[in-house]
Design a protein around this motif. Structure first.
Motif, PDB file in Angstrom:
ATOM      1  N   ILE A  29       0.843  -1.205   0.000  1.00 53.38           N
ATOM      2  CA  ILE A  29       0.000   0.000   0.000  1.00 53.38           C
ATOM      3  C   ILE A  29       0.871   1.246   0.000  1.00 53.38           C
ATOM      4  O   ILE A  29       0.604   2.221  -0.716  1.00 53.38           O
ATOM      5  CB  ILE A  29      -0.957  -0.017   1.214  1.00 53.38           C
ATOM      6  CG1 ILE A  29      -1.989  -1.134   1.041  1.00 53.38           C
ATOM      7  CG2 ILE A  29      -1.662   1.335   1.370  1.00 53.38           C
ATOM      8  CD1 ILE A  29      -2.847  -1.375   2.270  1.00 53.38           C
ATOM      9  N   GLY A  30       1.950   1.237   0.805  1.00 55.45           N
ATOM     10  CA  GLY A  30       2.861   2.376   0.829  1.00 55.45           C
ATOM     11  C   GLY A  30       3.485   2.638  -0.528  1.00 55.45           C
ATOM     12  O   GLY A  30       3.580   3.783  -0.973  1.00 55.45           O
ATOM     13  N   LEU A  31       3.916   1.561  -1.218  1.00 51.29           N
ATOM     14  CA  LEU A  31       4.497   1.726  -2.549  1.00 51.29           C
ATOM     15  C   LEU A  31       3.473   2.257  -3.549  1.00 51.29           C
ATOM     16  O   LEU A  31       3.777   3.136  -4.363  1.00 51.29           O
ATOM     17  CB  LEU A  31       5.058   0.390  -3.046  1.00 51.29           C
ATOM     18  CG  LEU A  31       6.397  -0.057  -2.458  1.00 51.29           C
ATOM     19  CD1 LEU A  31       6.811  -1.390  -3.066  1.00 51.29           C
ATOM     20  CD2 LEU A  31       7.482   0.989  -2.701  1.00 51.29           C
ATOM     21  N   ILE A  32       2.249   1.704  -3.505  1.00 50.07           N
ATOM     22  CA  ILE A  32       1.203   2.162  -4.429  1.00 50.07           C
ATOM     23  C   ILE A  32       0.897   3.636  -4.200  1.00 50.07           C
ATOM     24  O   ILE A  32       0.831   4.432  -5.151  1.00 50.07           O
ATOM     25  CB  ILE A  32      -0.068   1.305  -4.274  1.00 50.07           C
ATOM     26  CG1 ILE A  32       0.186  -0.123  -4.778  1.00 50.07           C
ATOM     27  CG2 ILE A  32      -1.239   1.935  -5.033  1.00 50.07           C
ATOM     28  CD1 ILE A  32      -0.929  -1.090  -4.452  1.00 50.07           C
ATOM     29  N   SER A 335       7.101   7.051   1.219  1.00 52.15           N
ATOM     30  CA  SER A 335       5.997   6.123   1.446  1.00 52.15           C
ATOM     31  C   SER A 335       6.463   4.671   1.433  1.00 52.15           C
ATOM     32  O   SER A 335       5.959   3.839   2.183  1.00 52.15           O
ATOM     33  CB  SER A 335       4.898   6.346   0.396  1.00 52.15           C
ATOM     34  OG  SER A 335       4.310   7.620   0.551  1.00 52.15           O
ATOM     35  N   GLY A 336       7.443   4.367   0.591  1.00 56.01           N
ATOM     36  CA  GLY A 336       8.007   3.021   0.594  1.00 56.01           C
ATOM     37  C   GLY A 336       8.709   2.711   1.905  1.00 56.01           C
ATOM     38  O   GLY A 336       8.514   1.636   2.493  1.00 56.01           O
ATOM     39  N   VAL A 337       9.519   3.655   2.396  1.00 57.01           N
ATOM     40  CA  VAL A 337      10.212   3.469   3.670  1.00 57.01           C
ATOM     41  C   VAL A 337       9.207   3.361   4.811  1.00 57.01           C
ATOM     42  O   VAL A 337       9.347   2.509   5.709  1.00 57.01           O
ATOM     43  CB  VAL A 337      11.189   4.636   3.915  1.00 57.01           C
ATOM     44  CG1 VAL A 337      11.728   4.599   5.345  1.00 57.01           C
ATOM     45  CG2 VAL A 337      12.334   4.589   2.922  1.00 57.01           C
ATOM     46  N   ALA A 338       8.166   4.209   4.791  1.00 54.82           N
ATOM     47  CA  ALA A 338       7.147   4.166   5.844  1.00 54.82           C
ATOM     48  C   ALA A 338       6.443   2.806   5.884  1.00 54.82           C
ATOM     49  O   ALA A 338       6.229   2.230   6.963  1.00 54.82           O
ATOM     50  CB  ALA A 338       6.124   5.285   5.622  1.00 54.82           C
TER      51      ALA A 338
END
Length: 377
Positions: A29-32, A335-338
């Motif tokens: 979801i973070g990546l999207i 967002s990916g790191v999160a």
């Protein structure tokens, strides 16, 4: 306002739809979300430059809003995660195309001494739609027994109205035409943007690193015990505070140091991240979300104003484009790191990391006190 109403009806439910109905992980979801927001921000560099080259901004804005409207039914019919990703990217592509020309039109229409108030008012109207959307989503979810897809169909209606209103209700101001069209992203023109502008770009990028996707606010609320149908109320609370604070702080930015006001916004975001990291109950989550909305009200219109103040008038579309290009690249990373931190170390680690990035942004802010960032008289 109408497009935000439509978008937030979907976005306030989409993380839960992907998590519960389609089985996506928090990292996915973070990546999207990061890819979607990055798409919007990166595309702005091209649409902004094109609006400067053409000397016209409205046509690009209408096209961008139309793409956003056409993406809404795709969410309602999506059987698999891939279709949702495609719809999300199409929606954000539309946002990217319309964003820089729209912001440049606001700057074109507004005297410099009222520019902070103008961008604050735009943010307030955007955010009125952004809190009415989740509120309507909650009502429809309760009425239709958590039927995500039915809510997504309804969201298409205000989006189509927004396109019609812009196409037929707005008259673009006349702009002086250059004798010869120039490439807005040539080396000569990029040098004209100046040191102060590029410094604003850098601060905005670090700020975006600290402010990852709001999808994680929705996931945190659900994890702390808020029923699925009521989770969009989290976004209602955030956007209500955002809407109420954006215009007053926009007006305040016309009378006080932009650097000091931005530092205040970063301080509020640090407190918000710490409250959310330590939240063990939905009421604490709500308090953190309210502070998150306050920091948005302080900073989002302010950053747009700072771009307008530090860029030449004939390059404003390009200036907004490059500002958002850098922010878009960083949003994807943040967002990916999160999401990765959330999956590996738990929700609290995501928000503690956000607070650390805020401290980094404050250090960057303090390192360039000599640069001129206020409007020229």
């Amino acid at each position: 306002m109408l497009m935000d109403l439509s978008s937030e009806m979907i976005h306030s439910l989409l993380p839960l739809f992907m998590f519960t109905a389609l089985g996506a992980s928090a990292f996915t979801i973070g990546l999207i979300e990061g890819l979607a927001e990055a798409t919007a921000l990166i595309v702005k560099v091209f649409s902004g430059a094109l609006s400067d080259f053409l000397g016209k901004r409205k046509g690009l804005a209408v096209f961008g809003y139309a793409l956003g409207a056409l993406s809404k039914p795709l969410f309602a019919v999506a059987p698999v995660l891939g279709i949702v990703v495609s719809a999300r990217l199409l929606d954000r592509l539309g946002k990217g195309i319309r964003g820089a020309p729209r912001d440049a039109m606001v700057a074109d229409m507004t005297p410099s001494h009222l520019r902070g108030a103008a961008f604050g008012l735009r943010q307030s109207l955007d955010t009125v739609g952004a809190f009415l959307g989740p509120l309507l989503a909650v009502g429809l979810m309760l009425l239709w027994a958590n039927d995500f897809r039915a809510v997504f169909w309804v969201a298409a209606v205000p989006a189509l109205i927004a396109v019609a209103l812009l196409a037929f209700g707005l008259r673009e101001p006349d702009r002086p035409r250059a004798e010869k069209r120039q490439n807005p992203i040539s080396g000569e023109n990029l040098r004209r943007l100046g040191t102060s502008y590029w410094w604003v770009v850098g601060v905005g990028a670090v700020f975006t690193l600290a402010r990852f996707s709001e999808a994680f606010l929705v996931l945190l609320a659900q994890q702390r015990g808020v029923p699925i149908a009521l989770v969009p109320l989290v976004m209602v609370a955030m956007n209500m505070i955002y809407a109420l604070s954006a215009y007053p702080f926009g007006k305040l930015s016309d009378r006080m140091s932009h650097r000091s006001l931005l530092a205040l916004g970063l301080g509020v975001l640090i407190v918000a991240d710490l409250v959310l990291a330590m939240a063990g109950h939905w009421s604490t989550v709500l308090a953190g979300v309210a502070l998150w909305g306050l920091h948005m009200g302080i900073t989002q219109g302010l950053l747009a104003t700072m771009v307008a103040n530090t860029a030449p008038a004939d390059l404003r579309g390009t200036a907004y484009g490059f500002f958002n290009l850098m922010s878009g690249i960083v949003m994807l990373l943040a967002s990916g790191v999160a999401g990765l931190l959330w999956d590996r170390l738990g929700a609290s680690s995501t928000f503690y990391a956000g607070a650390l990035f805020c401290l980094l942004a404050l250090l960057v802010l303090a390192s360039a006190r000599s640069l001129e960032l206020e409007p020229k008289p």
